[in-house]
Scaffold this motif. Structure first.
Motif, PDB file in Angstrom:
ATOM      1  N   VAL A 189       2.378  21.724  -8.922  1.00  0.00           N
ATOM      2  CA  VAL A 189       1.558  20.659  -8.343  1.00  0.00           C
ATOM      3  C   VAL A 189       2.253  19.303  -8.333  1.00  0.00           C
ATOM      4  O   VAL A 189       1.871  18.403  -7.579  1.00  0.00           O
ATOM      5  CB  VAL A 189       0.203  20.531  -9.075  1.00  0.00           C
ATOM      6  N   ASN A 218      -0.056  24.546 -12.645  1.00  0.00           N
ATOM      7  CA  ASN A 218      -1.385  25.051 -12.987  1.00  0.00           C
ATOM      8  C   ASN A 218      -1.246  26.320 -13.814  1.00  0.00           C
ATOM      9  O   ASN A 218      -0.383  27.153 -13.537  1.00  0.00           O
ATOM     10  CB  ASN A 218      -2.185  25.380 -11.720  1.00  0.00           C
ATOM     11  N   ASP A 219      -2.121  26.492 -14.796  1.00  0.00           N
ATOM     12  CA  ASP A 219      -2.083  27.738 -15.563  1.00  0.00           C
ATOM     13  C   ASP A 219      -3.016  28.794 -14.973  1.00  0.00           C
ATOM     14  O   ASP A 219      -2.983  29.956 -15.376  1.00  0.00           O
ATOM     15  CB  ASP A 219      -2.443  27.495 -17.027  1.00  0.00           C
ATOM     16  N   ASN A 256      -9.843  31.505 -10.248  1.00  0.00           N
ATOM     17  CA  ASN A 256      -9.241  30.807 -11.396  1.00  0.00           C
ATOM     18  C   ASN A 256      -8.529  31.797 -12.333  1.00  0.00           C
ATOM     19  O   ASN A 256      -8.740  31.791 -13.551  1.00  0.00           O
ATOM     20  CB  ASN A 256     -10.314  30.029 -12.169  1.00  0.00           C
ATOM     21  N   GLU A 280       2.537  22.633 -18.583  1.00  0.00           N
ATOM     22  CA  GLU A 280       1.486  23.494 -18.053  1.00  0.00           C
ATOM     23  C   GLU A 280       0.122  22.868 -18.304  1.00  0.00           C
ATOM     24  O   GLU A 280      -0.279  22.629 -19.445  1.00  0.00           O
ATOM     25  CB  GLU A 280       1.558  24.872 -18.716  1.00  0.00           C
ATOM     26  N   GLY A 319      -6.351  24.492 -17.042  1.00  0.00           N
ATOM     27  CA  GLY A 319      -7.358  24.397 -15.995  1.00  0.00           C
ATOM     28  C   GLY A 319      -8.727  24.904 -16.382  1.00  0.00           C
ATOM     29  O   GLY A 319      -9.639  24.930 -15.542  1.00  0.00           O
TER      30      GLY A 319
END
Length: 357
Positions: free
Chosen positions: A138, A161-162, A168, A210, A213
Motif C-alpha cells: 500500500v 496489508n496483512d 479480509n 505489516e 487490519g
C-alpha cells in the motif's frame, strides 16, 4: 531528478519517538544505535508526503514506520557517517496507482510492468485460501543516505496489508515473506535501472512494516521482514517488531508486569487534578523485549501551578516502570496545547523534561 519539499517532525519523533534468511545481528556499536541521523540541510521535501497521509491517517503509525526504518537502518548506515534525505528518487508519480496510474503501488499488467501488486486477474495464495485482485503493498517510504553530495545507500520501507480481499483473508507469514522476497528484489532492480545515481554498488536496505487490519486488534503492526542488497549479495532476515496500544488486553496478555505498571502510573496521574486526566500510550516490542513506550497525558489544568504539578507527578511516577531496556517518552497536553515533553532513555533512570513555560 527534480526534488520537492516535505515537513517531517523528526525532532518530535525522536523525543517521542548470498541469499538466505536469518535473524538480524547488528554490526554497529551501541553508540550508533543511540545516535540520531542528521537531515541534509536545507531540507528538501517530497510530494510523497501527500501520498503517505492519504494512505495512513494515523500520524503515530506514519512516525512509527519512518522512525522505525531509521532505527533498523543503523545496522548498515552509521549516523556518524551519513545524513538523510527523503524520497530523492521515488516521488508521488513513481508511486501513484490511483485512477489507473502506472505507479509502483499499482497492479502488474501489460501497461504497468513495474506494478508491485498482483494482477487483478491472478489469484494470490494467502496460505488461507486464494484471493483474486489482492492489494498487498500500500505504500513505500524512502530514506536516502548521503555523505556530503555522495549517495552512500538507500533504505526503503514497504508497508503491506496483512489481510486482503472482500473477506479480509489473513496472509500467513510464510506466504507474505515469499511475496516480499520477490517484490524487494524487483523494486531494487527497478531503482538500479531507473536512476543513474543508483549503481549496483549502492547498498539498498528494504524492510517491511505489516499493518494489522483486524477491526478488533490492540496492535497496529510492526516490522516483520527485511532484505539487504549490495552488488550481487542478497541477505534476508525475519524481524519481530510490534506496537501495542496501552492499555489493552493484548498487552496484558503479552506482558502483564508492564501492563500493571502502566495502570499504576495511569491511576496516579488521574488523581493529580480535580478534572480527570486521560493517560494512554503505545508500547513497542522486539520479540518479547519492551524497547519503547510513548505516553500521552491529556490534562485540563486551569493554572500554571496545576500544570507544573502534573508534569512533576509524571516525572516522579515514571519510576513505576522498572524495565531498563525501554526508552520512555511522555507528552503532556493541556487543553489542546502541548505543555511538556519528557524522556527517560534506555538503561537510565534520569528523566529529561522540557515545558512550554
Amino acid at each position: 531528478m527534480h526534488k520537492r519539499n516535505i515537513l517531517v517532525g523528526i525532532l518530535c519523533a525522536s523525543l517521542l519517538s548470498g541469499s538466505g534468511c536469518s535473524s538480524i545481528t547488528s554490526s554497529k556499536s551501541s553508540s550508533d544505535q543511540q545516535e540520531e541521523y542528521s537531515a541534509i540541510l536545507p531540507y528538501e521535501s517530497s510530494d510523497t508526503r501527500v501520498k503517505h497521509v492519504g494512505i495512513i491517517a494515523s500520524e503515530d503509525v506514519r512516525i512509527q514506520i519512518e522512525d522505525g526504518l531509521m532505527d533498523l537502518s543503523k545496522q548498515y548506515f552509521s549516523p556518524s557517517e551519513v545524513g538523510y534525505k527523503t524520497h530523492a528518487f521515488l516521488d508521488y508519480d513513481e508511486l501513484d496507482a490511483t485512477d489507473g496510474s502506472r505507479g509502483l503501488l499499482g497492479t502488474l499488467r501489460d501497461d504497468n510492468p513495474n506494478g508491485l501488486n498482483p494482477s487483478t486477474n491472478d489469484e494470490f495464495d494467502t496460505g488461507n485460501g486464494k484471493v483474486k485482485g489482492a492489494t498487498i503493498l500500500v505504500d513505500i517510504y524512502e530514506l536516502d543516505w548521503y555523505k556530503k553530495n555522495d549517495l552512500k545507500g538507500i533504505s526503503l520501507g514497504l508497508v503491506v496489508n496483512d489481510r486482503v480481499g472482500d473477506n479480509n483473508t489473513k496472509i500467513t507469514k510464510a506466504k507474505m515473506r515469499q511475496y516480499l522476497k520477490v517484490t524487494s528484489t524487483k523494486l531494487v532492480n527497478y531503482m538500479r535501472s531507473r536512476f543513474n545515481e543508483i549503481n549496483d554498488n549502492i547498498p539498498i536496505y528494504v524492510a517491511t512494516y505489516e499493518l494489522n487490519g483486524s477491526e478488533t486488534a490492540d496492535d497496529t503492526g510492526g516490522y516483520m521482514y527485511s532484505g539487504y542488497f549490495e552488488g550481487n549479495k542478497q541477505e534476508y532476515a525475519v524481524l519481530d517488531e510490534k506496537w501495542y496500544r496501552v492499555p489493552s488486553t493484548s498487552l496484558t496478555s503479552k506482558d502483564s508486569t508492564t501492563a500493571d505498571q502502566f495502570t499504576s502510573f495511569q491511576e496516579a496521574m488521574q488523581k493529580v487534578l480535580p478534572d480527570n486526566s486521560y493517560v494512554i500510550g503505545s508500547a513497542k516490542y522486539e520479540g518479547d523485549t519492551l524497547t519503547r513506550m510513548t505516553i500521552d497525558i491529556t490534562a485540563h489544568g486551569k493554572t500554571a501551578g496545576e500544570m507544573l504539578a502534573v508534569s512533576q507527578s509524571a516525572e516522579k511516577n515514571l519510576s513505576k516502570f522498572k524495565k531498563r531496556t525501554c526508552e520512555y517518552t511522555v507528552r503532556i497536553t493541556n487543553n489542546d496545547k502541548v505543555y511538556c515533553m519528557m524522556k527517560r532513555a534506555a538503561n537510565s533512570t534520569e528523566v529529561v523534561s522540557v515545558t512550554s513555560m
